[in-house]
Design an enzyme around this catalytic site. Structure first.
Site, mmCIF file in Angstrom:
data_model
loop_
_atom_site.group_PDB
_atom_site.id
_atom_site.type_symbol
_atom_site.label_atom_id
_atom_site.label_comp_id
_atom_site.label_asym_id
_atom_site.label_seq_id
_atom_site.Cartn_x
_atom_site.Cartn_y
_atom_site.Cartn_z
ATOM 1 N N GLU A 87 8.472 6.869 -2.177
ATOM 2 C CA GLU A 87 9.302 5.815 -2.800
ATOM 3 C C GLU A 87 9.405 6.008 -4.304
ATOM 4 O O GLU A 87 8.379 6.058 -5.000
ATOM 5 C CB GLU A 87 8.702 4.442 -2.478
ATOM 6 C CG GLU A 87 9.552 3.289 -2.985
ATOM 7 C CD GLU A 87 9.035 1.920 -2.555
ATOM 8 O OE1 GLU A 87 8.340 1.817 -1.523
ATOM 9 O OE2 GLU A 87 9.328 0.949 -3.277
ATOM 10 N N LYS A 269 3.139 -6.092 0.081
ATOM 11 C CA LYS A 269 3.686 -4.742 0.274
ATOM 12 C C LYS A 269 3.628 -4.009 -1.074
ATOM 13 O O LYS A 269 3.311 -2.821 -1.149
ATOM 14 C CB LYS A 269 5.119 -4.837 0.799
ATOM 15 C CG LYS A 269 5.716 -3.507 1.256
ATOM 16 C CD LYS A 269 6.363 -2.714 0.153
ATOM 17 C CE LYS A 269 7.002 -1.436 0.670
ATOM 18 N NZ LYS A 269 7.617 -0.641 -0.397
ATOM 19 N N ASP A 285 -7.719 7.093 5.684
ATOM 20 C CA ASP A 285 -6.978 6.447 6.766
ATOM 21 C C ASP A 285 -6.292 5.189 6.228
ATOM 22 O O ASP A 285 -6.900 4.122 6.147
ATOM 23 C CB ASP A 285 -7.965 6.115 7.894
ATOM 24 C CG ASP A 285 -7.285 5.495 9.099
ATOM 25 O OD1 ASP A 285 -6.128 5.068 8.991
ATOM 26 O OD2 ASP A 285 -7.941 5.429 10.164
ATOM 27 N N HIS A 383 12.625 -0.986 -12.654
ATOM 28 C CA HIS A 383 12.169 0.266 -12.060
ATOM 29 C C HIS A 383 13.186 0.928 -11.157
ATOM 30 O O HIS A 383 13.229 2.135 -11.037
ATOM 31 C CB HIS A 383 10.870 0.020 -11.296
ATOM 32 C CG HIS A 383 9.746 -0.276 -12.215
ATOM 33 N ND1 HIS A 383 8.901 -1.331 -12.051
ATOM 34 C CD2 HIS A 383 9.359 0.327 -13.350
ATOM 35 C CE1 HIS A 383 8.044 -1.357 -13.033
ATOM 36 N NE2 HIS A 383 8.291 -0.360 -13.831
HETATM 37 C C1 MEV Z 1 9.034 -2.666 -3.481
HETATM 38 O O1 MEV Z 1 8.602 -1.526 -2.787
HETATM 39 C C2 MEV Z 1 7.883 -3.592 -3.777
HETATM 40 C C3 MEV Z 1 8.264 -4.952 -4.351
HETATM 41 O O2 MEV Z 1 9.225 -5.588 -3.493
HETATM 42 C C4 MEV Z 1 7.023 -5.776 -4.459
HETATM 43 C C5 MEV Z 1 7.256 -7.220 -4.830
HETATM 44 O O3 MEV Z 1 8.316 -7.781 -4.553
HETATM 45 O O4 MEV Z 1 6.298 -7.823 -5.382
HETATM 46 C C6 MEV Z 1 8.935 -4.804 -5.696
#
Ligand code: MEV
Length: 416
Positions: A87, A269, A285, A383
């Protein structure tokens, strides 16, 4: 969609073939071109023999970009963090989060001993389970029994340390939980081996029971890593908002995750965006850590954000992350994979506890960076601009230039 070839996926003896032959069969099965075949049947830092020791039916390897995140200070020590991930913006974000934390002295981390938990299920469909008194009396014997033959682990202060139990009436099951210090190993094999061994002895001691499952739990609540950081308001002053405003907005964004499971899932995430790539780069792992981290996020009965963020009385932002992190630095893939070995060397050859702490700090940095972007200019403008730039540059590069996209990005100040 192309019509699938009239071939069967039932291929007796497939596992006995060499990887080249397996590749040929797979290529014929799906009518792969030679180029497609070559993009699967390559070995990078591995070779066919090593690949065959890791998995069955191997036909090649799958490459991921590997980078290093910068700016990390953890417990006053400087680190470059190896991260394997597909990513875009993850490394830039981790580096940016670490830069913010650096303004407050970096990350402070701690961890529990590397204690894994193994579960032994005994079903008492007929007859009563042993009483607490009986089990308490047996406990020293069962711990000693579990440790028999584990001399190397015991010499390193590892081994079975404790035993507890509970009864689940709905499934007539006595569940015994063996707490095992697995040292610098992740410990899945040690735990499962000990559980199977002890379960056989338990069956002899309690013949009326039926043996159920014997397996570690990935909810490693006795193997916890913690990281925290303090970011002074001045560190945020280069955005559209004042540092003070950014901190308020980050805390508000965190509260959204605290009260809303949909937001908490995405928030978490983002934390795992930092954690998984280090797990992958060091041969650990990541599915085990993912499972444990998400389950731990529900420990008060609601799925919560993994991190905590608040504004201190000094006006600075305070953040922390506490998660179960079962990782190893010896044995298995970690030991055999040349890239994992080199990644561990990049990290200064940490032991398992130190590695867990480093990884925890990366998760916190990643979350900090995402929240900062979301709470100010937005993730797309921030980003994700890197991602778009990247794609555009790649296209331009393909068409006409001989300058690599990464070098162009660095010239334009996108990489930290
Ligand atoms: C993207 O891979 C991760 C985000 O969505 C995390 C978040 O929203 O805090 C930017």
């Amino acid at each position: 969609m192309a019509t699938p070839p009239a071939l069967s996926s039932r291929i007796p003896g497939f596992y006995e073939l060499c990887s080249r032959e397996r590749m040929r069969i797979a290529a014929q099965f799906s009518e792969l071109s030679l180029e497609e075949e070559q993009s699967l049947h390559h070995y990078g830092a591995l070779n066919p023999e090593l690949t065959d020791t890791f998995i069955e039916n191997a036909i090649g390897t799958f490459s991921l970009p590997l980078g290093v995140a910068t700016n990390f200070i953890i417990n006053k020590v400087e680190f470059l963090i190896p991260m394997a991930v597909e990513e875009s913006s993850v490394l830039a974000a981790a580096s940016h989060g670490a830069k913010l934390a650096r303004a407050g002295g970096g990350f402070v981390t701690s961890s529990s001993e590397p204690i894994m938990t193994g579960q032994i299920q005994l079903k008492f469909l007929a007859g009563n389970p042993p009483s607490d008194e009986e089990l308490t009396a047996l406990k020293p014997y069962l711990l000693a029994y579990a440790n028999r033959g584990q001399d190397r682990l015991l010499a390193r202060h590892g081994g079975a340390k404790d035993l507890s139990w509970y009864f689940i009436a709905e499934i007539s099951s006595l569940v015994l939980q063996l707490q095992i210090n697995t040292g610098d190993a992740m410990g899945a094999n040690i735990v499962n081996t000990m559980c199977e061994k002890v379960s056989v002895r338990l069956k002899e001691l309690f013949p009326s029971c039926e043996l159920g499952l014997r397996i570690l739990t990935n909810l490693t609540t006795s193997r916890i890593a913690r990281a925290s950081c303090r970011v002074p308001a001045a560190a945020f002053n280069n955005t559209n908002f004042s540092g003070d405003e950014v901190i308020d907005r980050i805390v508000d964004a965190w509260k959204f995750a605290w009260y809303d499971v949909y937001r908490a899932t995405t928030h978490n995430k983002g934390v795992m965006n930092g954690i998984d790539p280090v797990l992958i780069a060091t041969g650990n792992d990541w599915r085990a850590v993912e499972a444990g981290a998400h389950a731990y996020s529900c420990r008060d009965g609601h799925y919560r954000p993994m991190t905590l963020w608040s504004k201190g009385s000094d006006g600075a932002l305070y953040g922390s992350l506490e998660i179960p992190l079962a990782v190893g630095t010896v044995g298995g893939v970690t030991k055999l994979h040349p890239s994992a070995q080199a990644a561990l060397k990049l990290l200064g050859r940490p032991n398992a506890q130190q590695l867990a702490e480093i990884i925890c700090a990366v998760g916190l940095a990643q979350n900090l960076s995402a929240l900062r972007a979301l709470a100010s200019e937005g993730i797309q403008q921030g980003h994700m601009a890197l991602h778009q730039k990247n794609i555009a540059l790649l296209a331009t590069h393909r068409e006409q230039t001989n300058v690599e996209p990464v070098r162009q990005l660095r010239h334009q100040g996108f990489l930290h």
